[in-house]
Design an enzyme around this catalytic site. Structure first.
Site, PDB file in Angstrom:
ATOM      1  CE  LYS A  79      23.784   1.517   1.297  1.00 36.49           C
ATOM      2  NZ  LYS A  79      24.364   1.406  -0.071  1.00 36.49           N
ATOM      3  CB  SER A 154      26.658   4.495  -0.838  1.00 36.33           C
ATOM      4  OG  SER A 154      25.813   3.423  -1.399  1.00 36.33           O
ATOM      5  CB  SER A 178      27.061   1.255  -3.200  1.00 36.22           C
ATOM      6  OG  SER A 178      27.259   2.666  -3.470  1.00 36.22           O
TER       7      SER A 178
HETATM    8  N1  GLN Z   1      29.622   5.783  -5.866  1.00 39.61           N
HETATM    9  C1  GLN Z   1      28.541   5.738  -6.886  1.00 39.61           C
HETATM   10  C2  GLN Z   1      27.658   6.861  -7.061  1.00 39.61           C
HETATM   11  O1  GLN Z   1      27.902   7.545  -6.137  1.00 39.61           O
HETATM   12  C3  GLN Z   1      27.869   4.196  -6.648  1.00 39.61           C
HETATM   13  C4  GLN Z   1      26.949   4.409  -5.782  1.00 39.61           C
HETATM   14  C5  GLN Z   1      26.098   3.096  -5.344  1.00 39.61           C
HETATM   15  O2  GLN Z   1      26.478   1.866  -5.760  1.00 39.61           O
HETATM   16  N2  GLN Z   1      25.107   3.114  -4.646  1.00 39.61           N
HETATM   17  O3  GLN Z   1      26.612   6.741  -7.526  1.00 39.61           O
END
Ligand code: GLN
Length: 482
Positions: A79, A154, A178
């Site tokens: 990532k 994400s 994410s």
């Molecule tokens: N969807 C969650 C957020 O927007 C989690 C994001 C993540 O785990 N980086 O914060």
């Protein structure tokens, strides 16, 4: 043979027999990237030359009988918020679009020490804030199962890369889901280890008390192997824990006999897509048939999870992202004085979702509101953790949904709150610091993957993996085939 369609474990067996080389494997993935990624958009940077060079060295080592690990020569994707020395580390943001990492993240050093080539860096929501990868400032990533759907986020690029066979496995980061949510949307296994199990050095910070590096793989066995490689203490990350790493592979065949499983049920399942609800009940029956003891429990304080998470996460993000000031990292937009330079840099460098979070977080931390918001959220967070720890006195693992529904379409969640609500089942594990695994179990009526989540007590990844392996058998029995 199509090497790029195989799970990492099978590639490892082939390379070991001498039937293929690392160069064959890396070339097969690079060919697939050339064939598919224009349409999928999983990668921000493809490190083709470096990956081939690393594969060549791996092949030389193997010929000379001095391989570095079992995984020597098996490539991975990373990532784009996890540093790979000399390679762009954009975090999906204009702010860091030109920034190159000056050092390897601890996990990346471990992969390199194991002899593994890095295929490239994958797309993500800007600074890992989002659940669909639609908030990437740099490109769109599509779900390989249906290109009209988001891949989740994400870590959407990592999930799409593995699901479209452009990498055998990938690393992501999981602050509130994410790794697990994109795994769910793309039909992969997604592991979020216990907070502190895997070093986060070199992972760009979003919300430091929640961030954990995780893995996206085709199988539980692959996930266990990657976790085995990466788990352990790092003296340069003070949140990583000095604690023995058990053998994850050895628990995979242990079955469900005697396992105490808490089925997270009741009111929390009302909003579930019927196929996910059905899969959950069938999985509980299957586990019971295999000798598990099933107990029904309520999800601890589920109705408080989203607001607690979005206070803690935004507060920590507002503080972590203060470092992007045009002086030290990435973008600088000049102004007539330093104040204007800061303002312009931050106004042009950050996208709307990141700005929203910085503002929310700054507000929650400001004088007069700190007690009402941040302090309160920390208290509720402790209650959520205590609720889970109490449950883990009665059960070994909890079984529940990962997401309420399968992948949604582009632009389908224009309201930020709707987007935040997709995280309802994933944020509790981060708030409580628990390990959690998503396992795909089938397809819904629209042909999109669905799956379930296993959560375990802190550092009990062995229980989670053991149960995940049983769920994988359940999935195979109902016809799931990646
Ligand atoms: N969807 C969650 C957020 O927007 C989690 C994001 C993540 O785990 N980086 O914060």
């Amino acid at each position: 043979m199509k090497l790029h369609t195989l799970e990492a474990w099978s590639l490892r067996d082939l390379i070991r027999d001498g039937s293929v080389t690392s160069t064959d494997i890396v070339e097969s993935f690079l060919d697939q990237i050339r064939a598919r990624d224009a349409e999928i958009g999983a990668y921000i940077t493809v490190c083709g030359e470096q990956a081939l060079e690393a594969a060549k060295h791996s092949d030389e080592r193997r010929r000379e009988g001095r391989t570095l690990s079992d995984w020597d020569g098996i490539p991975a994707a990373i990532k784009d918020n996890i540093s790979v020395k000399g390679v762009a580390n954009t975090c999906g943001s204009h702010m860091l679009a030109q920034y190159h990492a000056p050092y390897d993240a601890h996990v990346v050093s471990l992969l390199k020490q194991a002899g593994m080539p890095i295929l490239g860096k994958t797309n993500m929501d800007e600074f890992a804030m989002g659940s669909s990868t639609e908030f990437s400032a740099l490109k769109t990533t599509r779900n390989p199962w249906d290109r009209q759907k988001v891949p989740g986020g994400s870590s959407g690029g990592s999930a799409a890369a593995v699901a479209s066979h452009q990498a055998p496995w990938a690393l992501g980061s999981d602050t509130g889901g994410s790794v697990r949510e994109p795994a769910a949307f793309c039909g992969l296994v997604g592991i979020k280890p216990t907070y502190g199990r895997v070093s986060r050095r070199g992972l760009v910070a979003f919300a430091s008390s929640l961030d954990q590096i995780g893995m996206l793989t085709h199988s539980v066995r692959d996930g266990a192997a990657l976790l085995q490689l990466l788990a352990g203490h790092d003296e340069l990350d003070s949140t990583s824990v000095r604690r023995e790493v058990p053998s994850y592979e050895s628990v995979l065949g242990a079955g469900a006999s005697g396992l105490r499983v808490g089925l997270l049920g009741g009111a929390s399942q009302q909003g579930l897509q019927p196929e996910i609800h059905e899969a959950l009940e069938q999985a509980a029956c299957f586990l019971a048939d295999q000798g598990a003891e099933i107990q029904e429990h309520a999800f601890p304080l589920l109705d408080k999870a989203i607001e607690t998470y979005y206070l803690v996460a935004t507060a920590e993000a507002s503080s972590n992202l203060a470092r992007y000031d045009g002086v030290r990292y990435g973008l600088r937009v000049e102004g007539s004085d330093t104040g204007e330079m800061f303002r312009r840099t931050r106004s042009e460098g950050f996208g709307p979702e990141v700005k929203r979070r910085i503002m929310l977080g700054t507000y929650a931390l400001s004088a007069g509101y700190y007690e009402a918001y941040y302090r309160k959220a920390q208290q509720v967070r402790t209650m959520i953790r205590d609720g889970f720890l109490e449950l883990f006195e009665k059960v070994d693992v909890l079984l529940g949904p990962t997401t309420a529904a399968s992948a949604f379409g582009f632009g389908e969640k224009p309201d930020p709150l709707q987007m935040y609500l997709t995280d309802i089942y994933t944020v509790p594990a981060n708030l409580a610091g628990l390990p959690a695994i998503h396992v795909p179990v089938g397809l819904d009526h629209g042909g999109l993957p669905i799956g379930l989540q296993i959560t375990a007590s802190p550092f009990a990844e062995t229980n989670a993996l053991r149960s995940a392996a049983v769920l994988e058998t359940f999935a195979r029995n109902r016809g799931w085939n990646r």
